[in-house]
Design a protein around this motif. Structure first.
Motif, PDB file in Angstrom:
ATOM      1  N   ASP A 155       0.819  -1.221   0.000  1.00  0.00           N
ATOM      2  CA  ASP A 155       0.000   0.000   0.000  1.00  0.00           C
ATOM      3  C   ASP A 155       0.847   1.263   0.000  1.00  0.00           C
ATOM      4  O   ASP A 155       0.362   2.327  -0.377  1.00  0.00           O
ATOM      5  N   ASP A 156       2.115   1.150   0.440  1.00  0.00           N
ATOM      6  CA  ASP A 156       3.022   2.299   0.421  1.00  0.00           C
ATOM      7  C   ASP A 156       3.609   2.540  -0.963  1.00  0.00           C
ATOM      8  O   ASP A 156       4.236   3.577  -1.209  1.00  0.00           O
ATOM      9  N   ILE A 157       3.428   1.567  -1.875  1.00  0.00           N
ATOM     10  CA  ILE A 157       4.015   1.630  -3.216  1.00  0.00           C
ATOM     11  C   ILE A 157       2.945   1.741  -4.294  1.00  0.00           C
ATOM     12  O   ILE A 157       3.082   2.507  -5.253  1.00  0.00           O
ATOM     13  N   VAL A 163     -11.817  -1.396 -11.929  1.00  0.00           N
ATOM     14  CA  VAL A 163     -11.864  -1.795 -13.336  1.00  0.00           C
ATOM     15  C   VAL A 163     -12.230  -0.618 -14.228  1.00  0.00           C
ATOM     16  O   VAL A 163     -11.591  -0.374 -15.261  1.00  0.00           O
ATOM     17  N   LEU A 164     -13.239   0.151 -13.864  1.00  0.00           N
ATOM     18  CA  LEU A 164     -13.658   1.279 -14.702  1.00  0.00           C
ATOM     19  C   LEU A 164     -12.584   2.359 -14.748  1.00  0.00           C
ATOM     20  O   LEU A 164     -12.376   3.004 -15.782  1.00  0.00           O
ATOM     21  N   ASP A 165     -11.875   2.537 -13.634  1.00  0.00           N
ATOM     22  CA  ASP A 165     -10.798   3.525 -13.595  1.00  0.00           C
ATOM     23  C   ASP A 165      -9.645   3.087 -14.495  1.00  0.00           C
ATOM     24  O   ASP A 165      -9.002   3.910 -15.153  1.00  0.00           O
ATOM     25  N   ILE A 166      -9.381   1.777 -14.529  1.00  0.00           N
ATOM     26  CA  ILE A 166      -8.327   1.257 -15.409  1.00  0.00           C
ATOM     27  C   ILE A 166      -8.646   1.573 -16.869  1.00  0.00           C
ATOM     28  O   ILE A 166      -7.759   1.912 -17.653  1.00  0.00           O
ATOM     29  N   LEU A 167      -9.919   1.494 -17.216  1.00  0.00           N
ATOM     30  CA  LEU A 167     -10.335   1.770 -18.593  1.00  0.00           C
ATOM     31  C   LEU A 167      -9.987   3.191 -19.022  1.00  0.00           C
ATOM     32  O   LEU A 167      -9.767   3.463 -20.195  1.00  0.00           O
ATOM     33  N   ARG A 168      -9.935   4.101 -18.038  1.00  0.00           N
ATOM     34  CA  ARG A 168      -9.655   5.499 -18.366  1.00  0.00           C
ATOM     35  C   ARG A 168      -8.177   5.842 -18.221  1.00  0.00           C
ATOM     36  O   ARG A 168      -7.803   7.002 -18.380  1.00  0.00           O
ATOM     37  N   ASN A 169      -7.363   4.842 -17.906  1.00  0.00           N
ATOM     38  CA  ASN A 169      -5.953   5.110 -17.658  1.00  0.00           C
ATOM     39  C   ASN A 169      -5.061   4.178 -18.469  1.00  0.00           C
ATOM     40  O   ASN A 169      -5.539   3.408 -19.303  1.00  0.00           O
ATOM     41  N   ASP A 170      -3.747   4.252 -18.189  1.00  0.00           N
ATOM     42  CA  ASP A 170      -2.765   3.479 -18.947  1.00  0.00           C
ATOM     43  C   ASP A 170      -2.028   2.467 -18.083  1.00  0.00           C
ATOM     44  O   ASP A 170      -0.937   2.016 -18.435  1.00  0.00           O
ATOM     45  N   SER A 171      -2.645   2.110 -16.932  1.00  0.00           N
ATOM     46  CA  SER A 171      -1.991   1.147 -16.049  1.00  0.00           C
ATOM     47  C   SER A 171      -3.005   0.556 -15.087  1.00  0.00           C
ATOM     48  O   SER A 171      -4.077   1.122 -14.862  1.00  0.00           O
ATOM     49  N   LEU A 172      -2.633  -0.573 -14.488  1.00  0.00           N
ATOM     50  CA  LEU A 172      -3.501  -1.234 -13.527  1.00  0.00           C
ATOM     51  C   LEU A 172      -3.526  -0.518 -12.182  1.00  0.00           C
ATOM     52  O   LEU A 172      -4.486  -0.626 -11.430  1.00  0.00           O
ATOM     53  N   ALA A 173      -2.451   0.198 -11.870  1.00  0.00           N
ATOM     54  CA  ALA A 173      -2.342   0.863 -10.580  1.00  0.00           C
ATOM     55  C   ALA A 173      -1.765   2.259 -10.759  1.00  0.00           C
ATOM     56  O   ALA A 173      -1.147   2.572 -11.780  1.00  0.00           O
ATOM     57  N   SER A 174      -1.954   3.080  -9.746  1.00  0.00           N
ATOM     58  CA  SER A 174      -1.362   4.414  -9.722  1.00  0.00           C
ATOM     59  C   SER A 174      -0.031   4.349  -8.982  1.00  0.00           C
ATOM     60  O   SER A 174       0.116   3.599  -8.013  1.00  0.00           O
ATOM     61  N   SER A 175       0.935   5.132  -9.420  1.00  0.00           N
ATOM     62  CA  SER A 175       2.233   5.194  -8.739  1.00  0.00           C
ATOM     63  C   SER A 175       2.302   6.377  -7.776  1.00  0.00           C
ATOM     64  O   SER A 175       3.386   6.754  -7.334  1.00  0.00           O
ATOM     65  N   ARG A 176       1.155   6.933  -7.420  1.00  0.00           N
ATOM     66  CA  ARG A 176       1.133   8.093  -6.536  1.00  0.00           C
ATOM     67  C   ARG A 176       1.874   7.828  -5.215  1.00  0.00           C
ATOM     68  O   ARG A 176       2.676   8.664  -4.776  1.00  0.00           O
ATOM     69  N   PRO A 177       1.645   6.681  -4.549  1.00  0.00           N
ATOM     70  CA  PRO A 177       2.385   6.442  -3.309  1.00  0.00           C
ATOM     71  C   PRO A 177       3.899   6.359  -3.521  1.00  0.00           C
ATOM     72  O   PRO A 177       4.671   6.900  -2.726  1.00  0.00           O
ATOM     73  N   LEU A 178       4.324   5.681  -4.590  1.00  0.00           N
ATOM     74  CA  LEU A 178       5.753   5.569  -4.868  1.00  0.00           C
ATOM     75  C   LEU A 178       6.351   6.933  -5.182  1.00  0.00           C
ATOM     76  O   LEU A 178       7.451   7.261  -4.709  1.00  0.00           O
ATOM     77  N   ARG A 179       5.642   7.742  -5.944  1.00  0.00           N
ATOM     78  CA  ARG A 179       6.110   9.096  -6.243  1.00  0.00           C
ATOM     79  C   ARG A 179       6.288   9.895  -4.943  1.00  0.00           C
ATOM     80  O   ARG A 179       7.254  10.645  -4.775  1.00  0.00           O
ATOM     81  N   GLY A 180       5.359   9.707  -4.014  1.00  0.00           N
ATOM     82  CA  GLY A 180       5.457  10.404  -2.740  1.00  0.00           C
ATOM     83  C   GLY A 180       6.673   9.967  -1.937  1.00  0.00           C
ATOM     84  O   GLY A 180       7.356  10.803  -1.326  1.00  0.00           O
ATOM     85  N   LEU A 181       6.956   8.659  -1.936  1.00  0.00           N
ATOM     86  CA  LEU A 181       8.132   8.158  -1.225  1.00  0.00           C
ATOM     87  C   LEU A 181       9.424   8.713  -1.814  1.00  0.00           C
ATOM     88  O   LEU A 181      10.336   9.126  -1.090  1.00  0.00           O
ATOM     89  N   ARG A 237      13.757  13.114  -9.722  1.00  0.00           N
ATOM     90  CA  ARG A 237      12.736  12.280  -9.085  1.00  0.00           C
ATOM     91  C   ARG A 237      11.878  11.558 -10.126  1.00  0.00           C
ATOM     92  O   ARG A 237      11.510  10.390  -9.948  1.00  0.00           O
ATOM     93  N   GLU A 238      11.567  12.231 -11.228  1.00  0.00           N
ATOM     94  CA  GLU A 238      10.764  11.608 -12.277  1.00  0.00           C
ATOM     95  C   GLU A 238      11.538  10.498 -12.990  1.00  0.00           C
ATOM     96  O   GLU A 238      10.966   9.467 -13.363  1.00  0.00           O
ATOM     97  N   VAL A 239      12.839  10.680 -13.172  1.00  0.00           N
ATOM     98  CA  VAL A 239      13.663   9.652 -13.813  1.00  0.00           C
ATOM     99  C   VAL A 239      13.723   8.402 -12.929  1.00  0.00           C
ATOM    100  O   VAL A 239      13.588   7.270 -13.418  1.00  0.00           O
ATOM    101  N   ILE A 240      13.910   8.593 -11.625  1.00  0.00           N
ATOM    102  CA  ILE A 240      13.941   7.449 -10.706  1.00  0.00           C
ATOM    103  C   ILE A 240      12.595   6.733 -10.717  1.00  0.00           C
ATOM    104  O   ILE A 240      12.529   5.501 -10.734  1.00  0.00           O
ATOM    105  N   LEU A 241      11.511   7.503 -10.712  1.00  0.00           N
ATOM    106  CA  LEU A 241      10.176   6.906 -10.781  1.00  0.00           C
ATOM    107  C   LEU A 241      10.007   6.130 -12.085  1.00  0.00           C
ATOM    108  O   LEU A 241       9.494   5.005 -12.088  1.00  0.00           O
ATOM    109  N   ALA A 242      10.426   6.715 -13.188  1.00  0.00           N
ATOM    110  CA  ALA A 242      10.298   6.041 -14.489  1.00  0.00           C
ATOM    111  C   ALA A 242      11.058   4.724 -14.494  1.00  0.00           C
ATOM    112  O   ALA A 242      10.577   3.703 -14.991  1.00  0.00           O
TER     113      ALA A 242
END
Length: 401
Positions: A155-157, A163-181, A237-242
Motif C-alpha cells: 500500500d506504500d508503493i 476496473v472502470l478507472d483502469i479503462l480510463r488510464n494506462d496502467s492497472l495501478a497508480s504510482s502516486r504512493p511511490l512518487r510520494g516516497l 525524481r521523475e527519472v527514478i520513478l520512471a
C-alpha cells in the motif's frame, strides 16, 4: 519457491484480463493523451530543456567521448579531482522489485564490515534505481535503506485502480504512493550533495527505457543535479520513478524534451524492459578511460543482482495466466543473466575486476503480497549478515554455489 515482482503482482493480472474484455466491448476507452508526442524525425536530437548532457542512449558511447579522451591531464585533474590518479570502485544495482531488500541489506552490512569503498560510479535500474542514490552518497544514508526496505508494504508503493478507472488510464495501478516516497527521500539536500560529488568527478547513473524508441536511456543524475536548473530536482525524481515503473502495472512517466525550439513529450518506463543491470555501453572501451584518469592498478566492479542466478522449477497448471506469468519471469531471469555476461566480458576486456553478488539459493521464503514487509525484512537480514561477515563475492558471471 522464488517469485519475481511480476509474479507477485499476479493478483492484478486477472483484473487486466477482465479489463481487456471490457475494452473490446466498450470500443476501447480513451487513454490519457500527451500534448505533443515525440516524433520519429526529432527523437535523435531531442534534449532536456536547460540541462546540457542530461542523458544519452544506453546502446552507444556517450556523445563527446572522443573529445574527452583528448583532454589534457591538467584539465582532467581540475574537472575530476576526486577520481584522478586514485583507485576506482564501481557499483551496479539490478532490478528485482521487493527483492531489492537483499541489495539494500548487503550495502548496510558492508558498511558495518568496514570495507565498503567510496564508489566512483554507481548505476541503477528499477529497484536498483531506488537504492542507487543512497548507495552513491554513502553509509550516512544506510538508515534510509533499512527503513525503506524493511518497513514499507504494498500500500506504500501501489494504489490499485478499479476496473472502470483502469479503462480510463494506462496502467492497472497508480504510482502516486511511490512518487510520494521518492519525493520524501530524494530531497533538495540530497540533490545538492549529488552536485558536490559531480564536481569531484563521481557519477550516479540511472537507466530508463524510452518506450517509443525501444531503446535504453542512461541519465547522468549527478550532472543534472549540478546544472542549477530550477526543474533539476523534479527531473531527477521523475527519472527514478520512471526507472521503477513496470509497464502496464504503473503508468509511464512523461518527460518533456526539446528539439529545434519545439517541445515534445517522451514516454519512459522501467529500465528493466531493455536491461536488468548495466555499467557502461559494451562498445565503449573503459580501459581508455581508466588510463586517461591515471587509475592505479585495476578498477573494481561490484554488481549486485537482486535475484537468483539459478533457474527455479515451478509446477504449472495448463492455464493461460500461470503460463504467461512463468514465461515473463523466465524471460526476465534470462535477460538478467545475459546482461551480466555482457558486463563480465567487457570487464575482462577492459581489465576491471568483476565481483558478483546474488540472492543465495538457500533463501526459500515466499512473500504474501507484492511488497511484504516481513519477507523483505528477512531478505534484508540475509544480505546484511552475509556482508557484515565479509561478503563472498563471485568473480565470474555464474553462481558458485
Amino acid at each position: 519457491m522464488k517469485k519475481t515482482l511480476l509474479s507477485r503482482l499476479g493478483r492484478l493480472v486477472p483484473v487486466a484480463a477482465s479489463v481487456l474484455v471490457l475494452m473490446v466491448l466498450a470500443g476501447c476507452a480513451a487513454a490519457p493523451e500527451r500534448l505533443s508526442p515525440i516524433t520519429w524525425d526529432v527523437q535523435e536530437d531531442a534534449a532536456i530543456p536547460g540541462i546540457r548532457g542530461a542523458r544519452y542512449w544506453g546502446d552507444r558511447p556517450p556523445p563527446g567521448i572522443e573529445q574527452w579522451l583528448n583532454a589534457t591531464d591538467d584539465d582532467l585533474m581540475r574537472d575530476y579531482a576526486g577520481v584522478f590518479g586514485v583507485p576506482h570502485n564501481y557499483l551496479a544495482l539490478s532490478g528485482g522489485g521487493a527483492n531489492g531488500a537483499y541489495g539494500a541489506g548487503l550495502l548496510v552490512g558492508w558498511s558495518e564490515h568496514g570495507t565498503r569503498p567510496l564508489f566512483t560510479v554507481v548505476t541503477g535500474i528499477s529497484t536498483g534505481a531506488l537504492i542507487a542514490p543512497f548507495a552513491f552518497l554513502g553509509p550516512k544514508y544506510d538508515h534510509v535503506l533499512r527503513k525503506v526496505y524493511t518497513e514499507i508494504s504494498t500500500d506504500d508503493i501501489i494504489e490499485k485502480r478499479g476496473v472502470l478507472d483502469i479503462l480510463r488510464n494506462d496502467s492497472l495501478a497508480s504510482s502516486r504512493p511511490l512518487r510520494g516516497l521518492i519525493g520524501q527521500y530524494i530531497n533538495d539536500e540530497m540533490i545538492e550533495e549529488m552536485a558536490l560529488q559531480y564536481r569531484q568527478g563521481r557519477s550516479l547513473l540511472i537507466g530508463t527505457t524510452n518506450l517509443e524508441a525501444a531503446r535504453p536511456v542512461i541519465w547522468d543524475i549527478t550532472r543534472i543535479a549540478s546544472s542549477n536548473a530550477p526543474h533539476a530536482g523534479n527531473l531527477i525524481r521523475e527519472v527514478i520513478l520512471a526507472s521503477a515503473s513496470i509497464p502496464g502495472v504503473f503508468p509511464p512517466v512523461i518527460i518533456e524534451v526539446e528539439s529545434n525550439g519545439r517541445r515534445f513529450q517522451e514516454i519512459h518506463v522501467d529500465g528493466g524492459v531493455t536491461s536488468q543491470v548495466f555499467m557502461y555501453p559494451a562498445v565503449l572501451s573503459w580501459k581508455k578511460i581508466t588510463d586517461k584518469l591515471k587509475v592505479p592498478g585495476r578498477a573494481r566492479l561490484f554488481l549486485i543482482r537482486n535475484s537468483w542466478t539459478e533457474p527455479v522449477f515451478k509446477p504449472l497448471e495448463r492455464r493461460i495466466l500461470p503460463i504467461m506469468m512463468q514465461s515473463v519471469s523466465t524471460l526476465i531471469r534470462n535477460q538478467g543473466i545475459g546482461d551480466i555476461a555482457i558486463i563480465y566480458s567487457a570487464t575482462r576486456r577492459d581489465e576491471v575486476d568483476f565481483n558478483l553478488a546474488y540472492i543465495p539459493e538457500s533463501f526459500k521464503s515466499e512473500p504474501s503480497e507484492s511488497f511484504d514487509p516481513e519477507y523483505m525484512k528477512e531478505l534484508f537480514t540475509t544480505g546484511y549478515e552475509k556482508a557484515r561477515d565479509g561478503y563472498p563475492w563471485t568473480t565470474g558471471p555464474q553462481s558458485s554455489d
